[in-house]
Design a protein around this motif. Structure first.
Motif, short mmCIF file in Angstrom:
data_model
loop_
_atom_site.label_atom_id
_atom_site.label_comp_id
_atom_site.label_asym_id
_atom_site.label_seq_id
_atom_site.Cartn_x
_atom_site.Cartn_y
_atom_site.Cartn_z
N LEU A 66 0.83 -1.21 0.00
CA LEU A 66 0.00 0.00 0.00
C LEU A 66 0.87 1.25 0.00
O LEU A 66 0.56 2.24 -0.69
CB LEU A 66 -0.92 -0.02 1.23
CG LEU A 66 -1.89 1.15 1.38
CD1 LEU A 66 -2.84 1.22 0.20
CD2 LEU A 66 -2.66 1.03 2.69
N ALA A 306 1.31 5.40 5.39
CA ALA A 306 0.28 4.37 5.28
C ALA A 306 0.20 3.69 6.63
O ALA A 306 1.23 3.37 7.25
CB ALA A 306 0.62 3.38 4.18
N CYS A 340 -7.62 -3.82 -0.19
CA CYS A 340 -6.19 -3.61 -0.43
C CYS A 340 -5.73 -4.48 -1.60
O CYS A 340 -4.92 -4.04 -2.43
CB CYS A 340 -5.40 -3.96 0.83
SG CYS A 340 -3.65 -3.52 0.75
N VAL A 372 -9.32 -0.75 2.62
CA VAL A 372 -8.68 0.57 2.67
C VAL A 372 -9.82 1.58 2.68
O VAL A 372 -10.69 1.57 1.81
CB VAL A 372 -7.78 0.80 1.43
CG1 VAL A 372 -7.11 2.17 1.52
CG2 VAL A 372 -6.73 -0.30 1.31
#
Length: 379
Positions: A66, A306, A340, A372
């Motif tokens: 990510l 993140a 994700c 996410v």
């Protein structure tokens, strides 16, 4: 994708207690998990008296993927807390050894990692004089069960007046205690009894120790790692844990993992590979404990980092919003969601949107592991 403000929501960190007989490698394992030397790990029983606490990051490879998509340098993984609890001996439920302290410390944790010695070594003292993992499991389980039976007895005494007065709630609770008592008397952990959710709610005032979800950590020597299926102790623990506790077993070499904790992650990986070990038993134990606690991970990111956030399974988008920031929960409008896996597969936020992988969810949406989320709010 989120802001930093003065009132972030403080989610209570769940705790996993490391327990077992004295001198089976609990403190060595704790030191490896926490990459520290906080817990004394000497070759004699009861070198740990007061519990040691340490926060441990959960391995989360999705977070790195990510971060690459978000083009941010910083990642913040999920975490859980481990507690190194003093060793237990036979008679702990009557106060033998450090029994009373041991039992009180167990009541403060949410899950248990039961360390079992699965190696022979005349240099390391065994509290019973010999290595027998099934017997050792039985000693610990028996003491917890005896403590739970005493708790049932005390609870019955407390609600006796209400039962005599035919109070409906007290009668319903007594009915559940009547199911639990013979199950415990047979030596079975309470968690293995098939009760409805409403019945477990009625049993909650007893604070039973054996209701805590458990995983076994079979502690082996370094030489055993490439051929675990040939270790009779490991085979016994796996079979016993599955049949009698309905739980899993993770194999670790606490001493090796403690030594590797002094290395960088890359050095540790190469070190284990040289020994023929494909994956760190420590990483497997951390992930298994995280799942054992019933936790789920969702992700957010902004221009700086993140981050992985932890919630309990079954919690909603509204609760997840509050986990990030109280303002998000108070002024919740909606949550934009993408898995994700889909985001990584698409390679960018723009492509994920274009291909219809983003959805708009309301406050009652049940967050899935790996979501996410982008929260829209107004305050």
């Amino acid at each position: 994708m989120f802001i930093f403000g003065p009132r972030p929501y403080k989610t209570p960190m769940l705790k996993a207690g490391i327990l077992g007989l004295p001198n089976v490698g609990k403190s060595t394992l704790f030191n490896a998990l926490t990459r520290s030397r906080k817990a004394p790990a000497e070759n004699y029983p009861f070198c740990t008296i007061e519990p040691n606490l340490g926060v441990v990051n959960v391995p989360e490879p999705r977070l790195e993927a990510l971060a690459r998509i978000a083009k941010v340098p910083t990642t913040i993984p999920p975490a859980i807390e481990f507690v190194d609890i003093a060793g237990l001996v036979k008679g702990a439920s009557q106060g033998e050894g450090l029994g009373n302290k041991f039992l009180s410390h167990i009541r403060e944790v949410d899950a248990l990692v039961h360390v079992v010695r699965c190696f022979d070594d005349p240099e390391i003292v065994h509290v019973t004089g010999s290595v027998d993992p099934v017997r050792d499991i039985g000693i610990v389980t028996t003491e917890l069960v005896l403590a739970d039976l005493e708790a049932l007895k005390r609870r019955r005494e407390r609600i006796l007046k209400e039962v005599r007065g035919l109070d409906k709630h007290a009668l319903a609770e007594t009915h559940v205690l009547d199911k639990l008592e013979p199950h415990l008397n047979a030596g079975h952990p309470a968690l293995t009894l098939n009760l409805a959710r409403e019945e477990w709610d009625l049993a909650r005032p007893c604070c039973l120790l054996t209701t805590r979800p458990t995983i076994f950590a079979a502690n082996v020597k370094e030489a055993d790692l490439p051929r675990l299926d040939q270790n009779p102790y490991v085979v016994q623990v796996r079979d016993y844990a599955r049949r009698h506790h309905a739980c899993d077993t993770v194999v670790v070499c606490a001493q090796l993992e403690s030594e590797a904790a002094d290395l960088t992650p890359e050095e540790a990986r190469l070190y284990l590979e040289e020994l023929g070990v494909k994956e760190s038993g420590l990483d497997a134990l951390i992930r298994s404990t995280y799942q054992l606690l019933g936790l789920r991970t969702f992700f957010t990111f902004n221009e700086k980092e993140a981050r992985a956030w932890t919630i309990r399974g079954g919690e909603t988008a509204l609760r997840a919003a509050g986990t990030v920031h109280t303002d998000f929960e108070k002024g919740f409008i909606k949550a934009e969601r993408v898995s994700c896996a889909d985001l990584v597969r698409c390679g960018s936020v723009a492509h994920a949107r274009e291909t219809g992988h983003y959805s708009h969810e309301g406050r009652d949406y049940v967050v899935r592991d790996g979501d996410v989320l982008l929260f829209k709010f107004s305050v």
